[in-house]
Motif scaffolding. Structure first.
Motif, short mmCIF file in Angstrom:
data_model
loop_
_atom_site.label_atom_id
_atom_site.label_comp_id
_atom_site.label_asym_id
_atom_site.label_seq_id
_atom_site.Cartn_x
_atom_site.Cartn_y
_atom_site.Cartn_z
N SER A 64 -12.65 -0.70 -8.56
CA SER A 64 -11.20 -0.54 -8.63
C SER A 64 -10.80 -0.03 -10.01
O SER A 64 -11.53 -0.22 -10.99
N LYS A 68 -7.64 3.23 -1.05
CA LYS A 68 -6.39 2.48 -0.97
C LYS A 68 -5.73 2.44 -2.33
O LYS A 68 -6.41 2.31 -3.34
N ILE A 105 -8.37 1.34 -5.12
CA ILE A 105 -9.66 0.91 -4.60
C ILE A 105 -10.45 2.17 -4.21
O ILE A 105 -9.98 3.00 -3.44
N GLU A 118 0.83 -1.20 0.00
CA GLU A 118 0.00 0.00 0.00
C GLU A 118 0.86 1.25 0.00
O GLU A 118 1.88 1.32 0.69
N GLU A 167 -10.00 -7.11 -1.05
CA GLU A 167 -10.33 -5.72 -0.76
C GLU A 167 -11.83 -5.53 -0.98
O GLU A 167 -12.53 -6.48 -1.34
N LYS A 168 -12.32 -4.33 -0.83
CA LYS A 168 -13.74 -4.04 -0.98
C LYS A 168 -14.19 -4.08 -2.44
O LYS A 168 -15.38 -4.16 -2.72
#
Length: 165
Positions: free
Chosen positions: A72, A160, A122, A3, A109-110
């Motif tokens: 994304s 992110k 993201i 990240e 991830e989401k």
């Protein structure tokens, strides 16, 4: 992937979107659907880092973007351009573009993103609005919208940013 902050991205954001293209991806009932994008922007809106993407009304991705809260944006090295071209030439309505392009979706991830990406952003959807065609000059309409398939603009708060190790 590790990240980083969006401000740490070394590449030109304009070049990543306009020249290198990217994959806009949202969840679907059977996994996810990547759509090749070459229009968009990254900047600030409402005091937050944001990504803006444009999706035509006719695209399979449109109802996914309307339904999902996250999406994304993934960018790839030049040697993956054929995968993006594949995703841009097929419809998720009748094709599993992830498998067809030889991509590996990651769901930790989401929003789904891709193992092969050099950058994955993201985003949480913050707003959307249809492009107001009354403000578009006629020369632009005739070049980009001769079929009246206008875009919806999606604004996403960047939550992110991941880069390949």
């Amino acid at each position: 992937m590790k990240e980083i902050n969006i401000r740490e991205v070394k590449e030109s954001i304009v070049a990543l979107i306009a020249d290198d293209w990217g994959l806009l991806t949202a969840k679907s009932e059977n996994g996810c659907n990547p759509m090749t994008v070459s229009w968009g922007s990254i900047g600030e809106l409402w005091g937050k880092d944001t990504a803006t993407v444009y999706v035509r009304e006719s695209r399979f991705t449109k109802p996914l973007m309307d339904k999902e809260d996250y999406f994304s944006l993934c960018f790839f090295n030049d040697d993956k351009k054929d995968k993006l071209a594949y995703c841009g030439s097929k419809s998720g309505r009748d094709t599993d573009k992830v498998n067809g392009a030889g991509l590996t979706a990651i769901y930790d991830e989401k929003a789904p993103y891709f193992k092969e990406a050099k950058i994955a952003i993201i985003c949480k959807k913050a707003a959307s609005l249809p492009l107001d065609k009354s403000y578009i000059p006629e020369d632009i309409k005739s070049k980009w919208y001769s079929d009246n398939d206008f875009h919806t603009i999606y604004f996403g708060e960047i939550e992110k940013v991941l880069i390949s190790d």
